[in-house]
Design a protein around this motif. Structure first.
Motif, short mmCIF file in Angstrom:
data_model
loop_
_atom_site.label_atom_id
_atom_site.label_comp_id
_atom_site.label_asym_id
_atom_site.label_seq_id
_atom_site.Cartn_x
_atom_site.Cartn_y
_atom_site.Cartn_z
N GLY A 677 0.81 -1.20 0.00
CA GLY A 677 0.00 0.00 0.00
C GLY A 677 0.85 1.25 0.00
N GLU A 678 0.20 2.40 -0.17
CA GLU A 678 0.88 3.68 -0.15
C GLU A 678 1.05 4.16 1.27
N ASP A 679 1.89 5.22 1.45
CA ASP A 679 2.21 5.70 2.79
C ASP A 679 0.96 6.09 3.57
N GLY A 680 -0.01 6.71 2.91
CA GLY A 680 -1.21 7.14 3.62
C GLY A 680 -2.20 6.02 3.89
N LYS A 681 -2.01 4.87 3.24
CA LYS A 681 -2.92 3.74 3.40
C LYS A 681 -2.12 2.47 3.16
N SER A 682 -1.52 1.94 4.24
CA SER A 682 -0.56 0.86 4.06
C SER A 682 -0.64 -0.14 5.20
N HIS A 683 -0.05 -1.32 4.96
CA HIS A 683 0.13 -2.35 5.97
C HIS A 683 1.62 -2.66 6.04
N LYS A 684 2.17 -2.75 7.24
CA LYS A 684 3.58 -3.07 7.40
C LYS A 684 3.74 -4.17 8.43
N ALA A 711 18.45 -14.66 23.00
CA ALA A 711 17.92 -14.21 21.71
C ALA A 711 16.42 -14.04 21.85
N LEU A 712 15.92 -12.90 21.44
CA LEU A 712 14.49 -12.60 21.52
C LEU A 712 13.94 -12.33 20.13
N PHE A 713 12.79 -12.92 19.83
CA PHE A 713 12.08 -12.64 18.59
C PHE A 713 10.93 -11.68 18.88
N ASN A 714 10.72 -10.72 17.98
CA ASN A 714 9.66 -9.74 18.14
C ASN A 714 8.91 -9.60 16.81
N PHE A 715 7.64 -9.24 16.91
CA PHE A 715 6.81 -9.06 15.72
C PHE A 715 6.02 -7.77 15.87
N SER A 716 5.83 -7.07 14.75
CA SER A 716 5.00 -5.86 14.80
C SER A 716 4.21 -5.72 13.50
N TYR A 717 3.06 -5.10 13.64
CA TYR A 717 2.19 -4.82 12.50
C TYR A 717 1.69 -3.39 12.65
N LEU A 718 1.76 -2.63 11.58
CA LEU A 718 1.31 -1.24 11.60
C LEU A 718 0.45 -0.98 10.36
N LYS A 719 -0.74 -0.48 10.59
CA LYS A 719 -1.67 -0.18 9.50
C LYS A 719 -2.01 1.30 9.55
N ALA A 720 -1.83 1.98 8.44
CA ALA A 720 -2.19 3.39 8.31
C ALA A 720 -3.36 3.50 7.34
N MET A 721 -4.37 4.27 7.71
CA MET A 721 -5.55 4.38 6.86
C MET A 721 -6.21 5.73 7.06
N PRO A 722 -6.71 6.33 5.99
CA PRO A 722 -7.43 7.60 6.12
C PRO A 722 -8.85 7.36 6.62
N VAL A 723 -9.36 8.30 7.40
CA VAL A 723 -10.74 8.30 7.85
C VAL A 723 -11.31 9.66 7.48
N GLY A 724 -11.86 9.76 6.29
CA GLY A 724 -12.26 11.06 5.78
C GLY A 724 -11.02 11.91 5.56
N GLU A 725 -10.99 13.09 6.17
CA GLU A 725 -9.82 13.96 6.09
C GLU A 725 -8.84 13.69 7.22
N ASN A 726 -9.15 12.73 8.08
CA ASN A 726 -8.31 12.42 9.23
C ASN A 726 -7.47 11.17 8.96
#
Length: 768
Positions: A677-684, A711-726
């Protein structure tokens, strides 16, 4: 990991590659800084456009920009910023890159239709700098300042349990690291290992780490480095934005909320405001196999800012309040010598706790208030005068297990009042010279509140520090050279009763420090910087006069009033590479310290009605610190990328040819990220692995052997999405994914318990 036998090999390779690159035609760059003509303040978000290449850049938070991949020739630069007159400049570059400061004049300009996104690190200076901002800072929300900074290569933590963490830069911590809260040096009881910084990371839009010796700029407590916690710029026109953060975590069942609102006046041009507050609550932390008793925390914070920026005058009024209550691991306080020896031998509590939000003794309560007034006045187009005053009140209470009504009475009750005054002038000239000259005054009064029923750990004291300094910088094409010097004079007066005996001391310290640094852009992709600086730090009152039980640390500490000032000479060198797909930074440093002060376990124990405690003493020796930080990233394609960062540090007692306690072990963090996805609407999605070696370079005596590698394993998920103009950001993080049992050498409670187990965190950020 193989050792590098030829440390200059990387530099020779870099120089060889740079010669090849410089032989090509299109490897030049334009670097610059954009400031207000009226007051010399930096302008973030200004738009730079180069007509000939149909490309441009955006200034960062410090007003800096850089455009790369330019061929020799003539270029037309246009600079635009809302409410200011355009700047049009024609430059000619041939063999060297170009560097210039641009001053924008207020005017009427409509830039509707121009939308700018992004942020870049400040243009490189002569000192190694790393910043957390944007997505990296978003992922760190809900963590303490110390935990957030572990994302920076070369920065670790010195912790007391899992809720108290102090940042460590190149092996230095506490009074050797200066933290600036919105430009004001944070002054609390930072001398204790279990005294976490009294600051709310939610107030920051950017957290910057300076890894060099910065005593010339900031004073003696900056000999190990500086951490800048910076809010964003205040709005200067009619607009408003709100940021809401909601954070929840499974381990400790933590809940955290933060709200920030800022806006500008429609009636008074240049007037802006910001208010921010946060609350945090957590219960007992859970190791993989058991709960740690009495490890909850409660936190409530607030800050507010009101500022005005006019043609010649700018002012800002800022206030912050920080309040926390922290439980201290119950198993760190044992009843007798046999119990103490048994729990250290066992390595974990004998009694497994349950989950609760209750916080009982031993515990600590801390409140901190900061009031800042700052003003600048534009003398002319080249000179700006600045005044900044800060007042701070810090109240620390530490509670021990006591009998009867005494259990409600603090065993350590300290009040610290600090006044700081900074007067300085900045100058910037068309001939590429810029600099700062100033004076700095610090006045402190620290008092033990009567009624504890315990002999104070440290005496009452009054401190006065006066410093005068100057720094000059020359920017010429790809080269920047910077130099500075400072002189400090400090007086300390102490007094306390030991029984019926009044003990008083009057101490005086003074020192001269200086630095010289340079930054050079070898080619379009390679840059190198070098900084050599002297630094100093007078011994703190606790190092001189500690005499008794330090309740929060569950240890007896013994000071030495004959300790001398620490003096160091640190040399930091950085090599950076950056292109469209890859980036890499390698920082190496040498730090020779005379009269290094450290807290050392004696092997003795102290038995009292409140339990049995290990005894530590403050010692002094000449030291040699050296090491390497490295970080890099590579973009395999638009969706798939990877990163690698780590640090190696060595610290030796050069008098006895031994090692110091509590020096971070070698570590490396690497991970792979997949983004769609694009920076304004993406999944990472990110999967990472932290590798920490066993610390084999330990002092001759310790209470327990250094813990094994982990040794430690870590996981992360980040989702960015527009909500109207927000905008809405959703995050999921899983730390210690496999619920691994481990102990961190830099945790003072590793003698009694394992570190934290699996922790699942959900983060919601709504920007409107």
């Amino acid at each position: 990991m193989k050792k590098i036998k030829h440390p200059f090999l990387l530099l020779l390779i870099a120089i060889g590659l740079s010669n090849v690159l410089m032989a090509q035609n299109c490897n030049l760059s334009i670097r610059g800084k954009v400031i207000h003509l009226e007051n010399n303040e930096s302008i973030p978000g200004a738009y730079i456009w180069i007509e000939e290449i149909k490309n441009g850049a955006v200034t960062d938070l410090d007003g800096n920009f850089q455009v790369k991949n330019l061929c020799p020739g003539t270029y037309t630069i246009r600079i635009q910023y809302l409410g200011h007159e355009d700047i049009n400049d024609t430059i000619n570059i041939q063999n060297n890159s170009f560097n210039k400061t641009y001053r924008m004049k207020e005017g009427s300009l409509d830039l509707s239709g121009v939308e700018v996104h992004g942020h870049k690190d400040a243009v490189q200076t002569t000192t190694a700098i790393t910043a957390l901002y944007g997505e990296d800072l978003l992922e760190a929300r809900g963590e303490s300042l110390g935990e957030s900074l572990k994302r920076v290569a070369g920065v670790t933590t010195f912790s007391t349990g899992n809720s108290i963490a102090k940042p460590v830069i190149h092996g230095m911590h506490s009074n050797r690291i200066m933290i600036l809260n919105n430009g004001v040096r944070l002054e609390g009881q930072q001398w204790g290992a279990e005294h976490a910084p009294e600051i709310d990371p939610f107030l920051a839009d950017e957290i910057t780490v300076i890894k060099g010796a910065e005593t010339v700029r900031f004073g003696p407590e900056a000999m190990g480095g500086v951490i800048l916690v910076n809010p964003g710029a205040l709005p200067t026109k009619k607009e408003s934005t709100t940021d809401l953060y909601l954070v929840g975590a499974t381990n400790g069942r933590m809940g955290n909320i933060s709200v920030k609102h800022q806006g500008g006046s429609g009636k008074i041009q240049g007037l802006g405001y910001r208010i921010q507050g946060s609350a945090k609550r957590a219960g007992n932390i859970q190791s993989p196999e058991y709960y740690q008793r009495n490890t909850g925390l409660s936190e409530l914070n607030f800050s507010g800012t009101l500022g005005y920026t006019g043609k010649n005058l700018g002012t800002e009024l800022y206030y912050s309040y920080f309040n926390t209550e922290l439980g201290i691991l119950s198993d760190a306080h044992t009843g007798n010598l046999t119990d103490l020896e048994a729990i250290i031998a066992n390595g974990r509590p004998f009694v497994e706790g349950d989950f609760t939000y209750d916080i009982i003794n031993p515990k600590q309560k801390v409140s901190h208030q900061l009031l800042k007034f700052k003003s600048h006045y534009h003398i002319n187009s080249n000179w700006k005068a600045n005044l900044q005053y800060g007042f701070q009140s810090n109240h620390r209470q530490e509670f021990d297990k006591r009998r009867g009504d005494l259990n409600e009475q603090a065993s350590l009750d300290l009040e610290l009042f600090t006044n700081t005054l900074d007067l300085f002038v900045d100058h910037t000239h068309e001939n590429n010279f810029s600099g700062t000259w100033g004076v700095n005054l610090i006045q402190q009064a620290n008092s033990n509140v009567p009624g504890t029923g315990v002999t104070p750990l440290i005496p009452n004291y009054d401190m006065l520090n006066a410093g005068i300094y100057g720094m000059e910088k020359l920017s010429k094409g790809p080269l920047e050279v910077e130099a500075g010097a400072r002189f400090d004079y400090r007086t300390v007066s102490t007094a306390r009763y030991i029984g019926n005996d009044l003990q008083q001391s009057d101490l005086t310290y003074k020192n001269f420090t200086a630095f010289l640094g340079a930054y050079y852009q070898i080619s379009n992709s390679f840059t190198i910087s070098s900084n050599l600086g002297s630094a100093w730090r007078p011994p703190n009152v606790n190092e001189l006069f500690s005499q008794g039980l330090h309740h929060g640390a569950a240890a007896v500490e013994i000071g030495d009033e004959n300790l001398l000032s620490e003096k160091s000479l640190k040399w930091v060198n950085s090599l950076e590479f950056s292109d469209q797909k890859a980036s890499f930074e390698l920082t190496g440093y040498l730090n020779r310290i005379q009269n290094y002060i450290y807290l050392n376990p004696t092997g003795d124990t102290y038995v009292s009605l409140r339990g049995t405690f290990n005894v530590y003493e403050y010692l002094q020796a000449n030291a040699f610190f050296y090491g390497v930080d490295f970080s890099g990233s590579y973009e395999f394609n638009k969706k798939f990328s990877g990163y690698l960062k780590g640090s190696i540090i060595r610290a030796r007692n050069t008098e006895d040819d031994t090692y110091f306690p509590f020096i971070p072990s070698d570590r490396m963090d690497w991970g792979l990220a997949y983004k769609v996805g694009e920076d304004g609407k993406s999944h990472k999605f990110t999967l990472s692995n932290m590798l920490v070696a066993k610390q084999t370079r330990v002092p001759d005596f310790d209470l327990a052997p250094a813990p094994p590698a982990y040794a430690l394993f870590n996981f992360s998920y980040l989702k960015a999405m527009p909500v109207g103009e927000n905008k809405l950001n959703l995050g999921l993080q899983v730390q210690n994914l496999l619920n691994t049992n481990y102990k961190e050498y830099m945790n003072r409670f590793r003698y009694f318990t394992d570190d934290i187990g699996r922790n699942i965190t959900i983060k919601i950020n709504y920007q409107f």
